[in-house]
Design an enzyme around this catalytic site. Structure first.
Site, mmCIF file in Angstrom:
data_model
loop_
_atom_site.group_PDB
_atom_site.id
_atom_site.type_symbol
_atom_site.label_atom_id
_atom_site.label_comp_id
_atom_site.label_asym_id
_atom_site.label_seq_id
_atom_site.Cartn_x
_atom_site.Cartn_y
_atom_site.Cartn_z
ATOM 1 N N HIS A 102 -8.281 14.847 1.845
ATOM 2 C CA HIS A 102 -7.562 15.962 1.222
ATOM 3 C C HIS A 102 -7.931 17.235 1.962
ATOM 4 O O HIS A 102 -9.125 17.536 2.110
ATOM 5 C CB HIS A 102 -7.993 16.143 -0.238
ATOM 6 C CG HIS A 102 -7.689 14.992 -1.152
ATOM 7 N ND1 HIS A 102 -6.650 15.006 -2.054
ATOM 8 C CD2 HIS A 102 -8.299 13.783 -1.312
ATOM 9 C CE1 HIS A 102 -6.647 13.866 -2.738
ATOM 10 N NE2 HIS A 102 -7.633 13.108 -2.318
ATOM 11 N N CYS A 146 0.745 3.239 3.280
ATOM 12 C CA CYS A 146 1.394 2.502 4.380
ATOM 13 C C CYS A 146 2.908 2.615 4.257
ATOM 14 O O CYS A 146 3.617 2.767 5.269
ATOM 15 C CB CYS A 146 0.978 1.037 4.372
ATOM 16 S SG CYS A 146 -0.684 0.731 5.014
ATOM 17 N N CYS A 155 0.866 -1.182 0.000
ATOM 18 C CA CYS A 155 0.000 0.000 0.000
ATOM 19 C C CYS A 155 0.905 1.236 0.000
ATOM 20 O O CYS A 155 1.772 1.377 0.876
ATOM 21 C CB CYS A 155 -0.919 0.008 1.218
ATOM 22 S SG CYS A 155 -1.714 1.617 1.479
ATOM 23 N N HIS A 185 -6.264 3.568 0.504
ATOM 24 C CA HIS A 185 -5.985 3.729 1.935
ATOM 25 C C HIS A 185 -6.692 5.024 2.305
ATOM 26 O O HIS A 185 -6.382 6.084 1.729
ATOM 27 C CB HIS A 185 -4.466 3.805 2.167
ATOM 28 C CG HIS A 185 -4.048 3.936 3.608
ATOM 29 N ND1 HIS A 185 -3.027 3.181 4.153
ATOM 30 C CD2 HIS A 185 -4.498 4.749 4.607
ATOM 31 C CE1 HIS A 185 -2.867 3.515 5.429
ATOM 32 N NE2 HIS A 185 -3.750 4.480 5.728
ATOM 33 N N HIS A 219 -4.361 0.742 8.369
ATOM 34 C CA HIS A 219 -4.843 0.634 6.996
ATOM 35 C C HIS A 219 -6.351 0.389 6.983
ATOM 36 O O HIS A 219 -6.826 -0.663 7.418
ATOM 37 C CB HIS A 219 -4.133 -0.492 6.239
ATOM 38 C CG HIS A 219 -4.580 -0.562 4.803
ATOM 39 N ND1 HIS A 219 -3.930 0.116 3.796
ATOM 40 C CD2 HIS A 219 -5.627 -1.183 4.217
ATOM 41 C CE1 HIS A 219 -4.566 -0.090 2.649
ATOM 42 N NE2 HIS A 219 -5.600 -0.883 2.879
ATOM 43 N N HIS A 236 -7.980 8.428 3.119
ATOM 44 C CA HIS A 236 -7.267 9.698 3.282
ATOM 45 C C HIS A 236 -8.235 10.852 3.066
ATOM 46 O O HIS A 236 -9.220 10.727 2.352
ATOM 47 C CB HIS A 236 -6.082 9.816 2.317
ATOM 48 C CG HIS A 236 -6.440 9.589 0.880
ATOM 49 N ND1 HIS A 236 -6.644 8.328 0.361
ATOM 50 C CD2 HIS A 236 -6.648 10.443 -0.144
ATOM 51 C CE1 HIS A 236 -6.947 8.420 -0.925
ATOM 52 N NE2 HIS A 236 -6.974 9.701 -1.259
ATOM 53 N N ASP A 289 0.466 16.579 -0.809
ATOM 54 C CA ASP A 289 0.133 15.843 -2.026
ATOM 55 C C ASP A 289 1.206 16.114 -3.079
ATOM 56 O O ASP A 289 1.654 17.248 -3.265
ATOM 57 C CB ASP A 289 -1.246 16.272 -2.551
ATOM 58 C CG ASP A 289 -1.813 15.291 -3.564
ATOM 59 O OD1 ASP A 289 -2.825 14.623 -3.244
ATOM 60 O OD2 ASP A 289 -1.248 15.187 -4.676
ATOM 61 N N ASN A 292 -12.329 11.049 -1.246
ATOM 62 C CA ASN A 292 -12.852 10.303 -2.384
ATOM 63 C C ASN A 292 -13.038 8.844 -1.990
ATOM 64 O O ASN A 292 -12.215 8.281 -1.267
ATOM 65 C CB ASN A 292 -11.885 10.413 -3.569
ATOM 66 C CG ASN A 292 -11.731 11.848 -4.054
ATOM 67 O OD1 ASN A 292 -12.694 12.608 -4.027
ATOM 68 N ND2 ASN A 292 -10.540 12.219 -4.480
#
Ligand code: AMP
Length: 111
Positions: A99, A7, A4, A95, A46, A97, A30, A84
Site C-alpha cells: 500500500h 491476478c 486470485c 497476493h 503470484h 502487495h 485501492d 500486511n
C-alpha cells in the site's frame, strides 16, 4: 493464479484503476482509499505475501514505489508504505502487495 483477485486485475479480467505498469509490477488505486493517494503496488507474478518476496521482486517494487510517488506528486511531501502479512497483519488478499499512502498528514499511530 486462477481465482486470485489481483491476478485477475493484472490480466484485465476485472477492472482496475491502473496508475503504473512495468515488466514486473502492476499498480492500481485501492477501491476503498484510506488517504487521498492510496495505490496498491503488486508484483505480476503470484506471491502470497512478503515472506515469498525474492530480491528481484523487492527491487522492482522499490523502483515502482519511487516512480509512483513522483507521478502522484507525493515524493516531496512524504508517504507511507505498508505490506500486511497474514492473519495478525490483517492481510485480506493473498497476493503480495504494497500500500502506498499519501496526500495528507497521516496518523502517527499505525496499530
Ligand atoms: P490487504 O487488506 O492489505 O490485503 O489489502 C487489500 C486491499 O485491496 C484493501 O485495501 C482493499 O480495499 C483492496 N481491494 C479489494 N478489492 C479491490 C479491487 N477490486 N480493486 C482495488 N482494490 C481492491
Amino acid at each position: 493464479m486462477e481465482n486470485c483477485l489481483f491476478c485477475r486485475i493484472i490480466a484485465g479480467e476485472i477492472p482496475g484503476d491502473k496508475v503504473y505498469e512495468d515488466d514486473h509490477v502492476y499498480a492500481f488505486r485501492d477501491i476503498n482509499p484510506q488517504a487521498p493517494v492510496h495505490v496498491l503496488i503488486v508484483p505480476k507474478k503470484h506471491l502470497a505475501n512478503i515472506l515469498e518476496c525474492d530480491a528481484e521482486t523487492a527491487a522492482a517494487l522499490t523502483d515502482a514505489i519511487r516512480a509512483i510517488a513522483k507521478q502522484e506528486g507525493i515524493d516531496e511531501s512524504g508517504f507511507r508504505v505498508i505490506s500486511n502479512c497474514g492473519a495478525d497483519g490483517a492481510q485480506s488478499v493473498n497476493h503480495l502487495h504494497v500500500h502506498l499512502l499519501g496526500g495528507k498528514k497521516l496518523a502517527e499511530r499505525m496499530a
